[in-house]
Design a protein around this motif. Structure first.
Motif, PDB file in Angstrom:
ATOM      1  N   GLN A 208       0.808  -1.225   0.000  1.00 43.04           N
ATOM      2  CA  GLN A 208       0.000   0.000   0.000  1.00 43.04           C
ATOM      3  C   GLN A 208       0.842   1.276   0.000  1.00 43.04           C
ATOM      4  N   ASP A 209       2.067   1.195   0.492  1.00 41.46           N
ATOM      5  CA  ASP A 209       2.919   2.373   0.638  1.00 41.46           C
ATOM      6  C   ASP A 209       3.944   2.401  -0.493  1.00 41.46           C
ATOM      7  N   GLU A 210       3.998   3.503  -1.235  1.00 46.54           N
ATOM      8  CA  GLU A 210       4.867   3.589  -2.405  1.00 46.54           C
ATOM      9  C   GLU A 210       6.310   3.931  -2.067  1.00 46.54           C
ATOM     10  N   ARG A 211       6.606   4.186  -0.813  1.00 45.24           N
ATOM     11  CA  ARG A 211       7.996   4.466  -0.445  1.00 45.24           C
ATOM     12  C   ARG A 211       8.856   3.222  -0.631  1.00 45.24           C
ATOM     13  N   SER A 212      10.162   3.425  -0.768  1.00 42.19           N
ATOM     14  CA  SER A 212      11.068   2.304  -0.977  1.00 42.19           C
ATOM     15  C   SER A 212      11.062   1.381   0.239  1.00 42.19           C
ATOM     16  N   LEU A 213      11.439   0.130   0.017  1.00 39.68           N
ATOM     17  CA  LEU A 213      11.530  -0.820   1.120  1.00 39.68           C
ATOM     18  C   LEU A 213      12.588  -0.384   2.125  1.00 39.68           C
ATOM     19  N   GLU A 214      13.625   0.256   1.637  1.00 41.72           N
ATOM     20  CA  GLU A 214      14.652   0.778   2.546  1.00 41.72           C
ATOM     21  C   GLU A 214      14.066   1.831   3.475  1.00 41.72           C
ATOM     22  N   GLN A 215      13.225   2.713   2.911  1.00 41.05           N
ATOM     23  CA  GLN A 215      12.628   3.761   3.729  1.00 41.05           C
ATOM     24  C   GLN A 215      11.649   3.173   4.751  1.00 41.05           C
ATOM     25  N   LEU A 216      10.879   2.187   4.323  1.00 43.24           N
ATOM     26  CA  LEU A 216       9.959   1.536   5.255  1.00 43.24           C
ATOM     27  C   LEU A 216      10.732   0.879   6.396  1.00 43.24           C
ATOM     28  N   ARG A 217      11.844   0.253   6.059  1.00 42.04           N
ATOM     29  CA  ARG A 217      12.680  -0.350   7.101  1.00 42.04           C
ATOM     30  C   ARG A 217      13.202   0.712   8.048  1.00 42.04           C
ATOM     31  N   ASN A 218      13.646   1.830   7.495  1.00 42.74           N
ATOM     32  CA  ASN A 218      14.177   2.903   8.334  1.00 42.74           C
ATOM     33  C   ASN A 218      13.115   3.485   9.255  1.00 42.74           C
ATOM     34  N   ASP A 219      11.873   3.527   8.780  1.00 41.63           N
ATOM     35  CA  ASP A 219      10.795   4.110   9.573  1.00 41.63           C
ATOM     36  C   ASP A 219      10.471   3.280  10.812  1.00 41.63           C
ATOM     37  N   VAL A 220      10.772   1.984  10.764  1.00 40.88           N
ATOM     38  CA  VAL A 220      10.501   1.133  11.919  1.00 40.88           C
ATOM     39  C   VAL A 220      11.757   0.976  12.789  1.00 40.88           C
ATOM     40  N   THR A 221      12.833   1.648  12.379  1.00 43.11           N
ATOM     41  CA  THR A 221      14.115   1.484  13.073  1.00 43.11           C
ATOM     42  C   THR A 221      14.552   2.782  13.724  1.00 43.11           C
ATOM     43  N   SER A 222      14.368   2.876  15.037  1.00 35.39           N
ATOM     44  CA  SER A 222      14.856   4.051  15.773  1.00 35.39           C
ATOM     45  C   SER A 222      16.327   3.842  16.106  1.00 35.39           C
ATOM     46  N   PRO A 223      17.173   4.861  15.869  1.00 37.30           N
ATOM     47  CA  PRO A 223      18.600   4.724  16.188  1.00 37.30           C
ATOM     48  C   PRO A 223      18.800   4.314  17.650  1.00 37.30           C
ATOM     49  N   GLY A 224      19.538   3.235  17.851  1.00 36.05           N
ATOM     50  CA  GLY A 224      19.795   2.783  19.209  1.00 36.05           C
ATOM     51  C   GLY A 224      18.661   1.996  19.831  1.00 36.05           C
ATOM     52  N   GLY A 225      17.585   1.747  19.066  1.00 36.66           N
ATOM     53  CA  GLY A 225      16.425   1.036  19.606  1.00 36.66           C
ATOM     54  C   GLY A 225      16.508  -0.461  19.398  1.00 36.66           C
ATOM     55  N   THR A 226      15.388  -1.134  19.662  1.00 37.41           N
ATOM     56  CA  THR A 226      15.367  -2.603  19.604  1.00 37.41           C
ATOM     57  C   THR A 226      15.552  -3.135  18.181  1.00 37.41           C
ATOM     58  N   THR A 227      14.846  -2.511  17.214  1.00 35.21           N
ATOM     59  CA  THR A 227      14.972  -2.964  15.830  1.00 35.21           C
ATOM     60  C   THR A 227      16.390  -2.742  15.319  1.00 35.21           C
ATOM     61  N   ASP A 228      16.972  -1.616  15.692  1.00 36.82           N
ATOM     62  CA  ASP A 228      18.343  -1.308  15.291  1.00 36.82           C
ATOM     63  C   ASP A 228      19.301  -2.375  15.817  1.00 36.82           C
ATOM     64  N   ALA A 229      19.090  -2.790  17.067  1.00 34.34           N
ATOM     65  CA  ALA A 229      19.945  -3.821  17.659  1.00 34.34           C
ATOM     66  C   ALA A 229      19.793  -5.144  16.920  1.00 34.34           C
ATOM     67  N   GLY A 230      18.559  -5.496  16.583  1.00 33.71           N
ATOM     68  CA  GLY A 230      18.320  -6.747  15.862  1.00 33.71           C
ATOM     69  C   GLY A 230      18.903  -6.720  14.460  1.00 33.71           C
ATOM     70  N   LEU A 231      18.727  -5.592  13.760  1.00 37.35           N
ATOM     71  CA  LEU A 231      19.241  -5.480  12.397  1.00 37.35           C
ATOM     72  C   LEU A 231      20.767  -5.515  12.361  1.00 37.35           C
ATOM     73  N   THR A 232      21.393  -4.996  13.402  1.00 38.93           N
ATOM     74  CA  THR A 232      22.852  -5.029  13.471  1.00 38.93           C
ATOM     75  C   THR A 232      23.355  -6.477  13.431  1.00 38.93           C
ATOM     76  N   VAL A 233      22.673  -7.350  14.151  1.00 41.61           N
ATOM     77  CA  VAL A 233      23.041  -8.769  14.130  1.00 41.61           C
ATOM     78  C   VAL A 233      22.699  -9.388  12.775  1.00 41.61           C
ATOM     79  N   LEU A 234      21.551  -9.034  12.226  1.00 36.51           N
ATOM     80  CA  LEU A 234      21.090  -9.601  10.963  1.00 36.51           C
ATOM     81  C   LEU A 234      22.044  -9.270   9.812  1.00 36.51           C
ATOM     82  N   ARG A 235      22.694  -8.109   9.911  1.00 41.60           N
ATOM     83  CA  ARG A 235      23.610  -7.672   8.843  1.00 41.60           C
ATOM     84  C   ARG A 235      25.060  -8.077   9.089  1.00 41.60           C
TER      85      ARG A 235
END
Length: 259
Positions: A208-235
């Motif tokens: 439904q959202d035309e923004r890039s997948l990268e932008q959608l990922r960034n929108d759910v990722t607060s710097p220093g937050g839980t998602t950021d911590a998880g993505l750090t391991v994932l990458r």
């Protein structure tokens, strides 16, 4: 318009369930399996039961390893000007055409969500397929979800590795999330719902959202937050990117081998 369908396995049955609406031609299915066919579908046990009948189109849903033995007799059941639509993975349009006495072939690579009208399919047509036949193919495939017409049949192998096999990759991610949730104390039912709805919700938002997948990922990722911590391991050390790349490459190599 009379359509004959040869074979009806998991993918054939999934697509057939979407082809039984009133706006599409009725389909006759030949398959040795004892399947429950939807309304408006005539199911026959053997090709010999169709002696004397003639059809305008043949849907090829036979397993690749059975093609050589199963397909040739179907050529006698088709009217002049007929065509074939193949949903068999890894079998080229030219090979199928050769088995059917030179009949023009359109080839579709679907994926399993076609069963609920949410599939993504790629379609290629040989030069002998007419504009009217392409319209019928579009109608049939559109009933199962989205489709993309390809000018180069060679691209189907990569599409297979990405979208044809893709649901399997996603199901494995969901299964793993469920397993982790259960290990962390959730019930099986709770864990499954968490995994399924998380993936379904993300997919619905991306659609439904035309923004890039990268932008959608960034929108759910607060710097220093839980998602950021998880993505750090994932990458880490290439992480999920390297794994998925190797996964797609392995599927592509196998598709080429099957061709």
């Amino acid at each position: 318009m009379k359509i004959l369908m040869a074979g009806c396995g998991n993918m054939g049955g999934a697509m057939l369930s979407r082809w039984t609406g009133g706006e599409l031609p009725a389909i006759t299915v030949v398959d040795p399996a004892d399947i429950d066919t939807p309304k408006r579908v005539r199911h026959v046990r053997s090709i010999t039961d169709l002696k004397g009948e003639r059809y305008d189109a043949l849907i090829v849903a036979v397993k690749p390893q059975m093609m050589e033995d199963v397909l040739p007799p179907y050529a006698t059941l088709l009217r002049p000007g007929a065509f074939a639509l193949s949903i068999a993975a890894g079998v080229s349009a030219s090979r199928i055409s050769g088995l059917l006495g030179g009949l023009p072939v359109a080839r579709v690579m679907p994926n399993l969500p076609a069963a609920c009208g949410e599939g993504m399919s790629a379609v290629f047509a040989q030069d002998g397929i007419t504009a009217t036949q392409k319209i019928l193919v579009t109608r049939l495939v559109s009933a199962t979800g989205e489709l993309a017409w390809l000018e180069d049949e060679g691209r189907i192998d990569m599409f297979t590795a990405l979208a044809g096999s893709g649901p399997g990759y996603v199901f494995e991610i969901m299964r793993t999330l469920q397993e982790i949730a259960e290990e962390r104390g959730f019930t099986q039912a709770e864990a499954r719902k968490i995994a399924v709805e998380t993936v379904a919700g993300a997919g619905a938002m991306a659609r439904q959202d035309e923004r890039s997948l990268e932008q959608l990922r960034n929108d759910v990722t607060s710097p220093g937050g839980t998602t950021d911590a998880g993505l750090t391991v994932l990458r880490r050390e290439g992480g999920v990117g390297k794994i998925l790349e190797a996964t797609v490459d392995a599927a592509f190599d196998r598709a080429v081998e099957l061709r």
